[in-house]
Design a protein around this motif. Structure first.
Motif, short mmCIF file in Angstrom:
data_model
loop_
_atom_site.label_atom_id
_atom_site.label_comp_id
_atom_site.label_asym_id
_atom_site.label_seq_id
_atom_site.Cartn_x
_atom_site.Cartn_y
_atom_site.Cartn_z
N ARG A 448 42.93 43.14 37.80
CA ARG A 448 41.74 42.45 37.29
C ARG A 448 41.13 41.60 38.39
N LEU A 450 39.43 38.83 38.52
CA LEU A 450 39.67 37.39 38.55
C LEU A 450 41.05 37.10 39.14
N THR A 451 42.03 37.89 38.74
CA THR A 451 43.38 37.73 39.29
C THR A 451 43.38 38.04 40.79
N SER A 454 42.03 35.34 42.97
CA SER A 454 42.89 34.16 43.08
C SER A 454 43.81 34.28 44.29
N THR A 472 50.04 34.51 34.78
CA THR A 472 48.88 33.82 34.23
C THR A 472 48.41 32.78 35.24
N LEU A 473 47.13 32.71 35.48
CA LEU A 473 46.61 31.76 36.44
C LEU A 473 46.66 30.34 35.87
N ARG A 478 42.51 29.31 38.14
CA ARG A 478 41.48 30.04 37.40
C ARG A 478 40.09 29.53 37.76
N ASP A 505 35.70 41.62 32.39
CA ASP A 505 35.57 40.87 33.64
C ASP A 505 34.50 39.79 33.51
N GLU A 510 42.20 38.22 32.70
CA GLU A 510 43.16 38.25 33.80
C GLU A 510 44.11 39.43 33.62
N ASN A 517 45.97 45.34 33.21
CA ASN A 517 44.51 45.32 33.37
C ASN A 517 43.81 46.00 32.20
#
Length: 638
Positions: A448, A450-451, A454, A472-473, A478, A505, A510, A517
């Motif tokens: 993903r 966003l992940t 990071s 998990t962020l 995040r 997205d 995440e 995903n």
């Protein structure tokens, strides 16, 4: 500078050329006033199909000079579609010097041999304008929205509550993966069309929807039927009709390099009444498969035994898929607007040509996208140079090179790499294809976005599925990743082609690799900040569609963690969109070129004072402007 293929001062037509086009190549060489006597210069070019035959064309000196050097030129007629490689040589003081491609497509002498690429494509290729300038939304059907319609449970399918963690270990009872479902269906997609439309979307790409015995459905069991968990053929028709009323086209995923072993055609598990290829060597489907020793030894996709490969050039298989009443035609006539070809590298060129011919015959404005992860213009697969972009195969490809360039810029702060990668694709691909590139930041096959932004790539033995299931962020991570995602999406939405949003997205879902995903869409927990941001990006594209449809890509700068480029139409002064992104950790005072006058900020955190743009760390700005051209500023337009 001796030569640069990206500058029309040296190569009269930027990028790929149509068969029949005449190109002027020019070298800038020292003249006699500098004490160098150039006696001859030549263009050396060969066809990729026969690189041993090198054709040489003499350049002649012109009366044009620059920086105390003289231009030499030759006109070259690109006669036939194909991939060509070229370089130059010139003779001075009885010494022959080779000019090869160096960094950023600039010509150098005394460097290792590296030739420029010239793509020549069929001038008959055209792609309807209504595909250009749009926005795509990719949906993994089982995880998007459950309409509540009743599902007929099968013995080997497990229904999980919506939002539960996807199964990530092998099912010990049935010894298969991906047999957990959360009930997304076609009616659910239809119900959520207004949500999708609010994003400015006008293309939906559906992961496979045909009958198959896994939640991803890439192991097709019956190409003629909608999977019962997703609905019925009538549900598909109604989805297409509803989408079309809202100005949204539907693209289907065509998995034609292999089937499932648990299918009508192979029937290894005897689920079906049919006589499959595994059941009998006399089966009508036996010629479709690549048996080495029937029935247990056969070639499968990447060695995965439940995905037996098909022989695409088998006559009965061609008729089944590409025939007048075949699978391609059936679903186009029922409402689909195009196809995405899964693992195009596994499909013979001749088969792709047959697919193209049929879909264009049934629906001339249909789009054909191929899944290709690398530069599709020069891709070699299984020792064969592919012909995807020469005019009689694909209209578009899944543009992972742009995705990788964006992520690398955001994560690694390399502006030069980003600009070079973008220009490499725009230089190698035909313009029609550049304008319809499918540009994702994430897909069902990747971490993903966003992940990923990071800083987590989920690579390494220690980061296995068990580890990823707990990933998990933190709140801080995040928020930082969201900041980066906004920069990445602003870039994605302003590059040539159309942005492709992987479902969720836009609200910050995440997850690591498959299956993390592919979680269920959290309809009750939307990140409204991100959603509003993507809606604003969609409005910018909608309001400036004439630019995003086919306006050339114009690089302005790429250095020190900052990139700037424009999308500009032809003319002496024209409406343009400019993107500036600062990936560095410092505030940048960016001085706009003098030919940019009084820009208007459309989106972003920057402040504008006259022609100075103040960009905070890790930020971007999208500007709208009327450009006042000067000749020298229009040489590098891509």
């Amino acid at each position: 500078m001796i030569f640069n293929s990206r500058n029309i001062e040296y190569k009269s037509i930027y990028g790929a050329v149509k068969a029949g086009d005449e190109i002027t190549f020019r070298l800038l060489l020292p003249n006699k006033e500098l004490g160098v006597a150039i006696t001859s210069a030549r263009l050396l070019i060969c066809n990729d199909n026969d690189s041993l035959i090198v054709n040489k064309y003499d350049l002649t000196p012109t009366n044009e000079y620059k920086d105390e050097c003289q231009f030499w030129e030759v006109k070259y007629l690109a006669k036939e579609p194909g991939l060509y490689w070229y370089c130059f040589e010139y003779q001075a003081s009885s010494i022959t010097w080779q000019v090869y491609k160096g960094n950023y497509s600039t010509g150098y002498i005394n460097i290792p041999e590296n030739k420029w690429q010239l793509t020549v494509y069929d001038d008959a290729q055209t792609i309807p304008d209504d595909w250009k300038g749009g926005i795509m939304y990719q949906i993994f059907p089982d995880r998007f929205y459950n309409s509540g319609s009743k599902k007929l449970m099968l013995f080997d399918r497990k229904m999980r509550p919506w939002g539960e963690m996807p199964a990530f270990e092998e099912d010990l009872e049935f010894e298969v993966w991906n047999n957990d479902y959360q009930g997304g269906d076609l009616k659910g997609i239809e119900e959520k069309l207004p949500y999708v439309k609010e994003l400015g979307v006008d293309i939906i790409y559906l992961n496979p929807i045909f009958e198959a015995h896994s939640n991803h459905r890439y192991n097709t069991a019956d190409y003629t039927k909608i999977d019962s968990f997703l609905g019925t053929e009538n549900d598909f028709i109604e989805l297409c009709m509803a989408a079309h009323k809202m100005g949204i086209k539907i693209i289907l995923d065509g998995v034609f390099s292999h089937t499932g072993d648990d299918s009508i055609y192979f029937n290894k598990k005897n689920r079906y009444d049919s006589v499959g290829a595994y059941n009998s060597a006399d089966s009508e489907y036996y010629p479709w498969y690549k048996f080495e020793r029937w029935p247990d030894k056969f070639i499968s996709w990447w060695g995965i035994e439940d995905l037996p490969e098909v022989n695409e050039m088998e006559e009965s298989y061609i008729e089944f898929i590409c025939g007048e009443d075949g699978i391609l035609a059936k679903w186009l006539r029922l409402g689909a607007d195009g196809w995405r070809l899964d693992v195009a590298d596994e499909l013979p060129d001749e088969f792709i040509k047959l697919i193209r011919a049929r879909i264009k015959q049934v629906k001339p404005d249909a789009l054909l996208i191929g899944e290709v992860w690398e530069d599709a213009s020069n891709k070699t697969a299984y020792g064969i140079r592919r012909q995807y972009l020469l005019g009689d195969e694909l209209d578009s490809v899944t543009n992972y090179p742009f995705k990788n360039a964006i992520i690398d810029f955001i994560v690694n702060d390399d502006a030069e790499f980003f600009m070079d990668k973008i220009l490499t694709i725009t230089e190698n691909y035909p313009k029609e294809i550049v304008d319809t590139l499918m540009n994702p930041l994430g897909t069902h096959d990747t971490v993903r976005i966003l992940t990923r932004l990071s800083g987590e790539d989920c690579e390494g033995a220690a980061k296995n599925r068990e580890w990823q299931s707990t990933l998990t962020l933190s709140e801080t991570a995040r928020e930082h990743a969201k900041k980066r995602l906004k920069i990445a999406a602003a870039i994605q939405y302003t590059l040539p082609g159309f942005p492709s949003i992987y479902y969720g997205d836009e609200i910050g879902m995440e997850g690591g690799k498959d299956p993390f995903n592919r979680k269920a869409f959290p309809w009750g927990d939307l990140d409204m900040d991100l959603l509003g941001f993507f809606e604003n990006l969609g409005k910018i594209r909608q309001n400036n569609r004439l630019i995003f449809k086919d306006a050339p890509f114009v690089p302005i700068s790429g250095a020190d963690g900052c990139i700037a480029y424009a999308r500009e139409k032809d003319g002496n002064s024209r409406h343009s969109i400019i993107l500036i992104a600062n990936r560095s950790l410092d505030t940048i005072n960016y001085c706009l070129p003098e030919y940019v006058q009084k820009p208007t900020k459309l989106l972003g955190d920057a402040k504008i004072i006259d022609n100075l743009v103040l960009l905070p760390p890790e930020s971007f700005v999208i500007l709208e402007n009327i450009w006042i051209y000067k000749k020298q500023h229009r040489e590098d337009r891509y």
